[in-house]
Design a protein around this motif. Structure first.
Motif: not given
Length: 477
Positions: A107-133
């Motif tokens: 038997i082979t078994t397992g589980m995983s969890y990942g989280y990624s967060h980005n804060a991006i600035g383009l001059n005065r514009n902002e992009v933020t994103n996050g992923e839970h997997s």
């Protein structure tokens, strides 16, 4: 700076690694082709715990990293450089168990969890994103006879992604998606003789966003043509949901799919390795859209097609020349795709038809040193020139990089290391950015995409601390 350590006990062990990188001192010494406001910095670490049971092995792994930087990027469509800043945080953990259940079941078994967060600035514009997997898996294997082995299992993937775009004028746009994928598979290993074997199986998956179920047959034949050689043939169908950049806007996607046909030859001894592979890949249902980039108001479809065919050759030799090891690799690829916002089928900009590299390591006994020489060559990559009528008709000049390294064995476990990439200072160009509108003369101005610095210099000190006083990092340098 990096540090690693492993502690071992009778049935368990614990390892950790930590690293800190700050390029500010380096960039003050080595001239850069971009303007940095905050040079790249990162902090990362990982740990692994292992425990050996009577009939199995348990592993737990955890890793994190934090990175940020800020710089000015020239934009052909902007009078002033665009100030770009990115802060990224990642966390990943997984656990797994490999064991024997009895009656030759494994038997082979397992589980995983990942989280990624980005804060991006383009001059005065902002992009933020996050992923839970998350990913859960289970696989069972059984040896039915000496000539027949059976395995089957299941996977379950969960993804939750959200992104927010904001402008100072109070405009904002939120996008994202949730997608769960369930998959099951079964495969058999059949040994017809000591020289001939077959691996055959089928995989089926169901995506909540797509709403349909796939059937993906796969098979591979292997024939032992000599005491050190093997020939294999493989075929397989593969399906996947479109990438994140599309799914956050594309509400009713279909699977992208490909069929693989692969021929492989392997010759392997303690002194020599030869690996040659020829392949053909047929792509279907690729994502297409009708705007310059994939965005919230794009009209998406899965009507794209394409193909890729080529050869890969690898040769490694550590015997023919005294105190020297070298390896050579070459690949040829011919590919066209009608996808994204392409007008028709064309070679994508990231594909170079010819790729070659030569790596050599020479040990100089009198100097207790290892000299490394690496040469890399890529033929020109295609790009679209709006000043020409033909789509993707331009091609960059070839890429050349000659790099040198020197590893000096201060003592058996202490190494002083120096490397310089692109020592000849080749002015490599990776493509061009064109203005969105033509100038007064009717021509679209362009801006080359170049390397951030002509060369990269690295100086490192590697110290191995272990009970075995003969181990070091020389093979990894």
């Amino acid at each position: 700076m990096g540090l690693g350590n492993t502690q071992k006990w009778e049935k368990s062990s614990l390892s950790f690694n930590a690293a800190y990188i700050n390029l500010e001192p380096y960039q003050k010494v080595i001239q850069q082709n971009v303007t940095w406001h905050k040079p790249y910095q990162s902090l990362s670490g990982e740990t692994v715990y292992r425990y050996k049971f009577a009939n199995g092995l348990f592993k737990a792994y955890a890793a994190f990293d934090h990175a940020d930087f800020s710089l000015d990027q020239d934009d052909i469509n902007q009078p002033e450089p665009v100030r770009t800043a990115i802060t990224n945080n990642n966390l990943y953990v997984n656990t797994s168990y490999n064991g024997i259940l009895g009656n030759q079941w494994a038997i082979t078994t397992g589980m995983s969890y990942g989280y990624s967060h980005n804060a991006i600035g383009l001059n005065r514009n902002e992009v933020t994103n996050g992923e839970h997997s998350s990913h859960l898996k289970l696989k069972l294997r059984k040896k039915i006879t000496n000539r027949f082995k059976l395995s089957f299992g299941a996977d379950y993937f969960l993804t939750d992604f959200n992104e927010m775009y904001k402008e100072p004028q109070e405009f904002e746009f939120k996008s994202g998606y949730n997608n769960n994928i369930a998959a099951a598979y079964a495969e058999a290993d059949i040994f017809f003789s000591k020289k001939l074997a077959l691996k055959a199986g089928v995989r089926s998956s169901h995506s909540a966003m797509v709403g349909t179920t796939t059937i993906e047959p796969r098979a591979a034949f292997a024939y032992k043509s000599g005491s050190n050689s093997q020939i294999s043939l493989a075929y397989g169908n593969f399906y996947q949901t479109p990438g994140q950049d599309y799914l956050k806007y594309y509400n009713n996607p279909n699977y992208e799919k490909t069929a693989h046909y692969i021929f492989n030859y392997l010759y392997n001894t303690d002194s020599y390795t030869l690996r040659a592979e020829a392949y053909y890949k047929d792509y279907g249902s690729l994502v297409k859209y009708d705007t310059g980039t994939a965005q919230y108001n794009s009209d998406f479809s899965n009507t794209g097609i394409g193909y890729a065919k080529g050869i890969d050759v690898f040769w490694r030799d550590n015997k023919s020349f005294k105190n020297m090891e070298y390896w050579v690799s070459y690949s040829f690829i011919d590919s066209e795709r009608d996808y994204r916002n392409y007008e028709y089928g064309a070679t994508p900009s990231y594909i170079a038809k010819h790729n070659f590299s030569l790596v050599t390591k020479y040990w100089i006994q009198s100097l207790r040193s290892q000299l490394g020489v690496t040469y890399t060559y890529n033929s020109g990559r295609p790009y679209n020139n709006p000043n020409e009528s033909a789509f993707m008709n331009g091609k960059t000049k070839s890429y050349n990089n000659l790099s040198l390294s020197w590893a000096w064995l201060v003592s058996q476990q202490k190494i002083l290391y120096l490397s310089v990439s692109n020592i000849a200072g080749s002015d490599n160009i990776f493509g061009y950015n064109y203005a969105s509108t033509p100038g007064p003369d009717g021509t679209f101005a362009r801006q080359p995409i170049t390397q951030a610095a002509d060369r990269f210099v690295f100086i490192g000190f590697f110290w191995t601390i272990s009970d075995n006083k003969k181990t070091n990092q020389l093979q990894n340098l």
